[in-house]
Write a protein that holds these residues in place. Structure first.
Motif, PDB file in Angstrom:
ATOM      1  N   THR A 191      37.158  77.509  33.367  1.00  0.00           N
ATOM      2  CA  THR A 191      37.278  78.874  32.874  1.00  0.00           C
ATOM      3  C   THR A 191      37.232  79.845  34.046  1.00  0.00           C
ATOM      4  O   THR A 191      36.315  79.791  34.854  1.00  0.00           O
ATOM      5  N   ILE A 192      38.232  80.726  34.127  1.00  0.00           N
ATOM      6  CA  ILE A 192      38.260  81.758  35.156  1.00  0.00           C
ATOM      7  C   ILE A 192      38.486  83.087  34.456  1.00  0.00           C
ATOM      8  O   ILE A 192      39.431  83.253  33.699  1.00  0.00           O
ATOM      9  N   LEU A 193      37.596  84.019  34.699  1.00  0.00           N
ATOM     10  CA  LEU A 193      37.733  85.356  34.138  1.00  0.00           C
ATOM     11  C   LEU A 193      38.007  86.334  35.274  1.00  0.00           C
ATOM     12  O   LEU A 193      37.287  86.341  36.275  1.00  0.00           O
ATOM     13  N   LYS A 194      39.013  87.163  35.121  1.00  0.00           N
ATOM     14  CA  LYS A 194      39.328  88.165  36.131  1.00  0.00           C
ATOM     15  C   LYS A 194      38.785  89.506  35.642  1.00  0.00           C
ATOM     16  O   LYS A 194      39.107  89.968  34.558  1.00  0.00           O
ATOM     17  N   HIS A 195      37.933  90.126  36.469  1.00  0.00           N
ATOM     18  CA  HIS A 195      37.331  91.410  36.109  1.00  0.00           C
ATOM     19  C   HIS A 195      37.354  92.312  37.332  1.00  0.00           C
ATOM     20  O   HIS A 195      36.821  91.965  38.380  1.00  0.00           O
ATOM     21  N   LYS A 196      38.001  93.479  37.204  1.00  0.00           N
ATOM     22  CA  LYS A 196      38.124  94.459  38.290  1.00  0.00           C
ATOM     23  C   LYS A 196      38.726  93.839  39.544  1.00  0.00           C
ATOM     24  O   LYS A 196      38.294  94.081  40.652  1.00  0.00           O
ATOM     25  N   GLY A 197      39.724  93.002  39.357  1.00  0.00           N
ATOM     26  CA  GLY A 197      40.441  92.428  40.483  1.00  0.00           C
ATOM     27  C   GLY A 197      39.765  91.249  41.150  1.00  0.00           C
ATOM     28  O   GLY A 197      40.283  90.709  42.112  1.00  0.00           O
ATOM     29  N   LYS A 198      38.603  90.827  40.657  1.00  0.00           N
ATOM     30  CA  LYS A 198      37.902  89.694  41.251  1.00  0.00           C
ATOM     31  C   LYS A 198      37.777  88.580  40.227  1.00  0.00           C
ATOM     32  O   LYS A 198      37.676  88.836  39.023  1.00  0.00           O
ATOM     33  N   LEU A 199      37.771  87.360  40.717  1.00  0.00           N
ATOM     34  CA  LEU A 199      37.628  86.209  39.840  1.00  0.00           C
ATOM     35  C   LEU A 199      36.149  85.901  39.665  1.00  0.00           C
ATOM     36  O   LEU A 199      35.400  85.796  40.642  1.00  0.00           O
ATOM     37  N   HIS A 200      35.716  85.758  38.408  1.00  0.00           N
ATOM     38  CA  HIS A 200      34.319  85.489  38.090  1.00  0.00           C
ATOM     39  C   HIS A 200      34.246  84.274  37.181  1.00  0.00           C
ATOM     40  O   HIS A 200      35.169  83.986  36.430  1.00  0.00           O
ATOM     41  N   GLY A 201      33.118  83.601  37.237  1.00  0.00           N
ATOM     42  CA  GLY A 201      32.858  82.507  36.312  1.00  0.00           C
ATOM     43  C   GLY A 201      33.698  81.288  36.564  1.00  0.00           C
ATOM     44  O   GLY A 201      34.000  80.552  35.643  1.00  0.00           O
ATOM     45  N   MET A 202      34.129  81.125  37.820  1.00  0.00           N
ATOM     46  CA  MET A 202      34.908  79.926  38.113  1.00  0.00           C
ATOM     47  C   MET A 202      33.987  78.720  38.044  1.00  0.00           C
ATOM     48  O   MET A 202      32.925  78.707  38.642  1.00  0.00           O
ATOM     49  N   GLY A 203      34.405  77.751  37.328  1.00  0.00           N
ATOM     50  CA  GLY A 203      33.576  76.564  37.253  1.00  0.00           C
ATOM     51  C   GLY A 203      34.230  75.511  36.392  1.00  0.00           C
ATOM     52  O   GLY A 203      35.118  75.798  35.606  1.00  0.00           O
ATOM     53  N   ILE A 204      33.787  74.344  36.579  1.00  0.00           N
ATOM     54  CA  ILE A 204      34.312  73.233  35.788  1.00  0.00           C
ATOM     55  C   ILE A 204      33.139  72.648  35.019  1.00  0.00           C
ATOM     56  O   ILE A 204      32.083  72.371  35.589  1.00  0.00           O
ATOM     57  N   CYS A 205      33.349  72.473  33.761  1.00  0.00           N
ATOM     58  CA  CYS A 205      32.312  71.920  32.904  1.00  0.00           C
ATOM     59  C   CYS A 205      32.781  70.550  32.442  1.00  0.00           C
ATOM     60  O   CYS A 205      33.853  70.427  31.844  1.00  0.00           O
ATOM     61  N   PHE A 206      32.031  69.531  32.739  1.00  0.00           N
ATOM     62  CA  PHE A 206      32.367  68.187  32.289  1.00  0.00           C
ATOM     63  C   PHE A 206      31.442  67.805  31.144  1.00  0.00           C
ATOM     64  O   PHE A 206      30.240  68.075  31.193  1.00  0.00           O
ATOM     65  N   ARG A 207      31.991  67.198  30.148  1.00  0.00           N
ATOM     66  CA  ARG A 207      31.192  66.710  29.043  1.00  0.00           C
ATOM     67  C   ARG A 207      31.415  65.191  28.941  1.00  0.00           C
ATOM     68  O   ARG A 207      32.538  64.745  28.752  1.00  0.00           O
ATOM     69  N   TYR A 208      30.345  64.493  29.122  1.00  0.00           N
ATOM     70  CA  TYR A 208      30.437  63.045  29.010  1.00  0.00           C
ATOM     71  C   TYR A 208      30.075  62.678  27.588  1.00  0.00           C
ATOM     72  O   TYR A 208      29.023  63.081  27.073  1.00  0.00           O
ATOM     73  N   ILE A 209      30.910  61.947  26.997  1.00  0.00           N
ATOM     74  CA  ILE A 209      30.676  61.565  25.607  1.00  0.00           C
ATOM     75  C   ILE A 209      30.263  60.111  25.578  1.00  0.00           C
ATOM     76  O   ILE A 209      30.988  59.227  26.024  1.00  0.00           O
ATOM     77  N   GLN A 210      29.050  59.904  25.110  1.00  0.00           N
ATOM     78  CA  GLN A 210      28.523  58.535  25.031  1.00  0.00           C
ATOM     79  C   GLN A 210      28.086  58.257  23.597  1.00  0.00           C
ATOM     80  O   GLN A 210      27.813  59.167  22.852  1.00  0.00           O
TER      81      GLN A 210
END
Length: 147
Positions: free
Chosen positions: A127-146
């Motif tokens: 998820t990447i959110l652009k706010h006031k010309g800057k990228l915020h909240g960059m990250g990768i979320c992994f969900r392992y399903i067991q």
């Protein structure tokens, strides 16, 4: 003091030529040729800046040189621009690579969340959110399903 003393005496006392004194007296209140050319350049700069607000002083100088026969340096143009508060309105654009915006992968899970062993199903989300010309909240979320 010229009523009490002669001009020649006062000029010699001050270390000024008599002809220089009379020349100074004659030009009182008049703008010299240097300042007249500078005022002309300032008016041309203002007109060109209104026409091309994104141009800097180098480019404004080039445009004026092409349209008129005036000779001046870029340094003089820079001084005139600072004097008149002429600043270019530059837009900085982030490079966007041509091509597809998103990469889509086939839905292999398709609602079947039953894994037979650990780490068989791995789901990610970026998820990447652009706010006031800057990228915020960059990250990768992994969900392992067991099970």
């Amino acid at each position: 003091m010229r009523n009490e003393y002669s001009i020649q005496f006062l000029c010699s006392l001050m270390g000024v030529n008599r002809s220089g004194y009379y020349k100074w007296r004659k030009r009182q209140g008049k703008i010299n040729q240097y300042w007249q050319k500078r005022q002309q350049l300032v008016s041309l700069l203002k007109a060109q800046h209104n026409r091309f607000p994104s141009y800097g002083y180098h480019r404004l100088a080039a445009v004026i040189r092409n349209e008129t026969d005036l000779l001046f340096s870029d340094n003089l143009v820079h001084k005139c621009c600072r004097q008149c508060s002429i600043r270019s309105k530059i837009h900085h654009y982030k490079y966007k690579k041509t091509g597809r915006e998103n990469t889509f992968y086939p839905n292999t899970v398709a609602g079947k969340w039953n894994a037979k062993r650990p780490l068989e199903l791995v789901v990610s989300d970026m998820t990447i959110l652009k706010h006031k010309g800057k990228l915020h909240g960059m990250g990768i979320c992994f969900r392992y399903i067991q099970q």
